[in-house]
Design an enzyme around this catalytic site. Structure first.
Site, PDB file in Angstrom:
ATOM      1  N   THR B 189       0.875  -1.179   0.000  1.00 24.80           N
ATOM      2  CA  THR B 189       0.000   0.000   0.000  1.00 24.80           C
ATOM      3  C   THR B 189       0.910   1.225   0.000  1.00 24.80           C
ATOM      4  OG1 THR B 189      -0.239  -0.204   2.404  1.00 24.80           O
ATOM      5  CG2 THR B 189      -1.998  -1.123   1.052  1.00 24.80           C
ATOM      6  N   THR B 230      -2.472  -1.313   8.379  1.00 26.75           N
ATOM      7  CA  THR B 230      -2.603  -2.758   8.475  1.00 26.75           C
ATOM      8  C   THR B 230      -1.274  -3.466   8.269  1.00 26.75           C
ATOM      9  OG1 THR B 230      -4.909  -2.848   7.879  1.00 26.75           O
ATOM     10  CG2 THR B 230      -3.602  -4.767   7.322  1.00 26.75           C
TER      11      THR B 230
END
Lengths: 447, 447
Positions: B189, B230
């Site tokens: 990400t 995350t």
């Protein structure tokens, strides 16, 4: 991509479109220091702030002496840091409070050196400050009646002869705004303004006063001068309160004020909050006690709590680099402890605090923080709601309702988030207990 | 004034002399991604990473499929987030693992959307990913044999038809570096490089392999794209390990690796670490089990732990804005839990992290963090020592010894602190237990 709400791209783009970043300037907080009329201060206190030489700059105050001159007995109570590494003044003050059975008439504070991790010498120096201040009391005490606080460098011993000389020279004490302000200034380390407040309150139809000062925490910048984070505060009232009830009231108040603020999330070796109650408002004062008059005790306790919240909030507002003042409310908890834990977790989350700085309606981060700690009554995700409460008088803006994301009015969310003050409310749907926390944003910037 | 050591003024002045501040540039981390020889990867895995359309940019991978092709049984184990708000893929993976009794042969991961706080639709979508991936397995499973992970935006549903099409199209799977790297890229990400590692290890004279990938946490900047945090990771080995022992080994390893890193201190709704063991290294593989062969089990567990630490450390090194990689060691604790708690507290302290960024030998902040949490065996301040361990091969530099500040060699301290890697060691003097944590500095800057 972000965990912001769908449609929040415009607010978001301001922060994500470039890899360098123009930081918002931190607003000045000095307007929060205002003159207070002399008659607002409690009767029966004499105080001063001086420069004694702990700090180099001779124009900067570094020593405060506060004496009760009341003919009535003075009660004292204190809440100390729970850090294992307690500084000498904390250990000594605790002993004075115990041995005097809560009858204490004086307070001495120095800034510039914390007298922490200073071994036997540190303990001796703290006692020297106590004895020198005891000697200013009239009538002379039989035991020790002074509490001591220090804030500043860790691991260095105090310039104790300068401090003792400064205490001994503190004979021209005052009782009006000028004297209180000098004492408040002597507390300051990295604070940008002296944190002094006073209020008049009524109990059983009679008027009493309360005044207090504190110094702040949030120093989280490597380029700031003093990297200590000590929270010191004292509150003086001319009400008469028994020692044990003063301690109960202070413990209750500190839990809901100084223990409910987050600037940097650390707990220093020196954190201390003291309250004195000298009964000077009325010569015939009968001490308030929770066991003889519960209603009056609770009224006093609530005044103390509200006043302590005001003082604590000043510390948050003066948080280094803070651009926002954020109230975090947790409602509908099964217990106060659970509510307080969640409010604390949200308020200290770096992810939440940076989202607030970025003015990002990021309920995902609030939710993740909410869910990340064990509670006595487990959360039910389908009952949790999150909303923003504006300070412009408008109604709450729901972001998540019973676990389901809302379709949010983007323009309204931007409006609420761009204000300096706002409230984040989390409703758990598990009970009737609530807690509030006060925090600031993290003005974290990309390099 | 500062809580730095006496004599530290020169290092200090660099950060305190002006009110504006020139931030250090964050070093590039892309050199940490290196080619790995094909033969280092475990046998019996086929995988790929593709662009399926969760992310807009067609050149960015967003979907990875990993299959075990071993003729031997494949065991799986996982550690999931403890956050109350568990994302759909977490709930579904937990159910697959339970129902399959730890016999799982596939893993599917998408980035770009976390499938968190997405209600019933989210659960259905996660199951759709499981079923589509199950269909790629040969032989076809009777139940479900796929675990699923998602990372990205919270509160938005997956573009599930794009994802299912992407899975169905994943027929050209590879087993060399190129395939592993594509899978690792599909995890990313905000990571600045794909986090992929492999190693060869020996158990009972036989060679086995382990490879794994993870994606990172630390996104603490309001101006970063995706503000999720995350932590996802998976480790594949060609050793044969029983499900229950694989779970024991993973729990032990995760505690000492992914649960011992701090970038932003938050715990997301999606955090998941998975391990697969397919026995493909040897056709006649007998499963390692702690109850039948403790020594071999422990040797495997320690390999897994050390490998998981390598993967976890990559996340810390890629922490947004991090300029330093800091190992925090706590030794001499009465229990591992106490040691781990203190290491965690120090590693997540904003005051400690900013001091490290400022290259300030601030043992006061380390001490304050150490003392700020309740432990099962209380600390004795007179037994606590703090030192810096350099990475240049030199000996430890003591800062505090048995509660007493040391007179420190300033030049040496500056040298140690200016390195990218360093270790802060706290010795408690209470027992023989130790824990390590890995953290980065906070490149907090004054505005």
């Amino acid at each position: 991509m972000s965990s912001r709400l769908p449609g929040f791209s415009s607010a978001w783009k301001r922060f994500s479109s470039t890899s360098t970043f123009t930081a918002k300037s931190v607003p000045s907080k000095t307007h929060l220091h205002k003159p207070i009329p002399d008659e607002a201060f409690p009767k029966g206190y004499a105080l001063n702030g001086v420069h004694c030489g702990v700090k180099k700059d001779p124009t900067v105050l570094d020593l405060a002496v506060i004496l009760s001159t009341s003919p009535n007995p003075t009660s004292a109570a204190a809440c100390f840091t729970r850090n294992t590494f307690k500084a000498a003044p904390v250990v000594v003050s605790q002993e004075v409070l115990d041995k005097s059975a809560g009858r204490v008439r004086a307070l001495v504070i120095n800034s510039g050196c914390a007298n922490a991790v200073t071994g036997k010498q540190g303990t001796e120096d703290a006692w020297a400050m106590v004895r020198a201040t005891d000697a200013l009391l009239d009538p002379k005490p039989t035991g020790n009646e002074t509490l001591v606080m220090s804030t500043g460098v860790i691991g260095q011993t105090l310039p104790i002869s300068k401090i003792v000389s400064g205490i001994q020279a503190s004979t021209s004490l005052g009782s009006g705004f000028a004297a209180w302000e000098r004492a408040a200034r002597a507390f300051m380390t990295t604070d940008t303004f002296p944190k002094l407040r006073a209020r008049t309150f009524t109990l059983g139809g009679k008027q009493f006063h309360m005044a207090g000062m504190d110094k702040g925490a949030g120093m989280i910048h490597p380029n700031m001068g003093p990297p200590h984070a000590t929270l010191l505060g004292c509150i003086m009232t001319d009400a008469a309160v028994s020692h044990r009830s003063l301690q109960s009231a202070l413990t209750y108040a500190v839990d809901r004020s100084f223990n409910s603020i987050s600037v940097d999330g650390d707990m220093s070796t020196n954190d201390t909050i003291v309250v004195l109650a000298n009964g000077a408002a009325y010569p015939e004062a009968v001490e308030i006690d929770e066991h003889t008059d519960q209603a009056t005790y609770e009224a006093f306790r609530d005044e103390l709590t509200s006043f302590a919240q005001n003082l604590a909030q000043l510390v948050v507002r003066d948080g280094e680099g803070a651009t926002k003042f954020v109230t975090v409310s947790v409602d509908g908890a099964a217990s106060y402890e659970d509510a307080h834990k969640i409010a604390s977790r949200i308020s200290t989350s770096a992810l939440v605090k940076t989202a607030l700085y970025g003015e990002d309606a990021n309920w995902g981060r609030v939710l993740a923080a909410t869910g990340s700690i064990p509670l006595s009554t487990p959360l039910d995700p389908t009952r949790v709601s999150v909303s923003f409460i504006p300070t412009d008088g408008g109604g709450p803006l729901p972001l998540l309702v019973n676990g389901e994301p809302e379709n949010v009015d983007e323009a309204r969310a931007s409006e609420i988030l761009s204000a300096e003050d706002l409230e984040v409310r989390v409703e758990l749907g598990l009970g009737n207990e609530s807690a509030k926390y006060w925090t600031c944003d993290f003005s974290y910037v990309r390099i």
